[in-house]
Design an enzyme around this catalytic site. Sequence first.
Site, PDB file in Angstrom:
ATOM      1  N   ALA A  32       0.983  -1.163  -0.152  1.00 27.00           N
ATOM      2  CA  ALA A  32      -0.026   0.113  -0.027  1.00 27.00           C
ATOM      3  C   ALA A  32       0.957   1.165  -0.175  1.00 27.00           C
ATOM      4  CB  ALA A  32      -0.962  -0.117   1.211  1.00 27.00           C
ATOM      5  N   HIS A  37       6.785   5.848   1.776  1.00 27.36           N
ATOM      6  CA  HIS A  37       7.816   4.600   0.993  1.00 27.36           C
ATOM      7  C   HIS A  37       8.870   5.151   0.113  1.00 27.36           C
ATOM      8  CE1 HIS A  37       4.159   2.434   2.510  1.00 27.36           C
ATOM      9  NE2 HIS A  37       5.084   1.642   3.077  1.00 27.36           N
TER      10      HIS A  37
HETATM   11  P1  AMP Z   1       5.249   0.057   6.445  1.00 26.19           P
HETATM   12  O1  AMP Z   1       4.947  -0.544   5.121  1.00 26.19           O
HETATM   13  O2  AMP Z   1       4.230   0.846   7.128  1.00 26.19           O
HETATM   14  O3  AMP Z   1       5.612  -1.129   7.097  1.00 26.19           O
HETATM   15  O4  AMP Z   1       6.383   0.742   6.020  1.00 26.19           O
HETATM   16  C1  AMP Z   1       7.497   0.479   5.488  1.00 26.19           C
HETATM   17  C2  AMP Z   1       8.694   1.444   5.840  1.00 26.19           C
HETATM   18  O5  AMP Z   1       8.265   2.737   5.280  1.00 26.19           O
HETATM   19  C3  AMP Z   1       8.941   1.726   7.564  1.00 26.19           C
HETATM   20  O6  AMP Z   1      10.257   1.629   7.576  1.00 26.19           O
HETATM   21  C4  AMP Z   1       8.206   2.984   7.798  1.00 26.19           C
HETATM   22  O7  AMP Z   1       8.665   3.578   8.945  1.00 26.19           O
HETATM   23  C5  AMP Z   1       8.434   3.723   6.490  1.00 26.19           C
HETATM   24  N1  AMP Z   1       7.620   4.825   6.623  1.00 26.19           N
HETATM   25  C6  AMP Z   1       6.193   4.571   6.653  1.00 26.19           C
HETATM   26  N2  AMP Z   1       5.369   5.754   6.623  1.00 26.19           N
HETATM   27  C7  AMP Z   1       6.340   6.753   6.474  1.00 26.19           C
HETATM   28  C8  AMP Z   1       6.357   8.049   6.314  1.00 26.19           C
HETATM   29  N3  AMP Z   1       5.221   8.896   6.278  1.00 26.19           N
HETATM   30  N4  AMP Z   1       7.488   8.859   6.159  1.00 26.19           N
HETATM   31  C9  AMP Z   1       8.684   7.936   6.146  1.00 26.19           C
HETATM   32  N5  AMP Z   1       8.860   6.681   6.064  1.00 26.19           N
HETATM   33  C10 AMP Z   1       7.593   6.026   6.285  1.00 26.19           C
END
Ligand code: AMP
Length: 287
Positions: A32, A37
């Site tokens: 998603a 990301h």
């Molecule tokens: P997730 O898909 O939510 O597990 O996130 C994957 C990576 O993206 C993790 O290291 C999160 O901390 C990072 N991430 C998610 N949202 C953000 C954001 N708004 N800004 C920067 N990094 C993000």
Amino acid sequence: MKVFRDIDPLQKYLSECKCSRQKIGLVPTMGALHAGHLSLLRTSLKENDLTVCSIYVNPTQFNNSSDFQLYPRQEKQDLDFLEETGCDVVFIPSDDLMYQEKPKVIFGFGLLEEVMEGKFRPGHFNGVALVVSKLLHLIDPDHAYFGQKDLQQYLIIRQLVVDLGFSVTLHCVPIERGADGLALSSRNLRLTEAEKKLAANIYRHLIVASERLVAGASPEKICAESAEALDDLGFRTEYFVIADAESLQPLSNVSEGKRVAICVAAYLGDVRLIDNVIVQEVGSHAN
Ligand code: AMP
């Protein structure tokens, strides 16, 4: 862009890249994909010869089964997004591939996991540590990129890498926000337009809290009043904490030069949102 769903072909491909001394960056995600990301991916693309993005909604890190079931999944869109971004390799494993049997290993991270996410989501960091260990083993990247959005997760993984001796350099990438300040998150897809507008108040209250902290107000008072203000707006605040930015232990006062993290988790309806700001150097007006 190469897409792998199995380990053997992925490792064969990566070993050829390693033989030609290509530097590999890993961006682990649960899909998603959004501009948050993208920021991690761009950093990796800039700093490495080859960027691997993994997409895996890891069941062992969900302590709430409906959160797991309702977690957005949009593989086709994600692949288009990654192609456009210039990502080199995507790894999309299945549950069977990642967990041949129910894992029995238990990680412990001491005080670091006893607060915030660790406190309110029992077992969460055990699942995170399991899946990140597996990805680091399988891919063996030179660099891995995580977001400050999940600050505690980053600090847990940093400890994991030190304790298990993984030869990877970790990077913590700043939080990407919408124009109204709302931290981008896959879970925002589950908010209505009205809820999204309301959700921007989380960041507003983090900023107000950081200003009050710098002006010398007591951390305990700031936290209690911020949580109450969010609740008055319709949130169900799980925690609003002012903590040491390295140990994440809550502070009752702050000393000069300290790096402080202000972290919040709050429900809007049944969607749980987290955010944080880091105050680089707080003055010495502790009371
Ligand atoms: P997730 O898909 O939510 O597990 O996130 C994957 C990576 O993206 C993790 O290291 C999160 O901390 C990072 N991430 C998610 N949202 C953000 C954001 N708004 N800004 C920067 N990094 C993000």
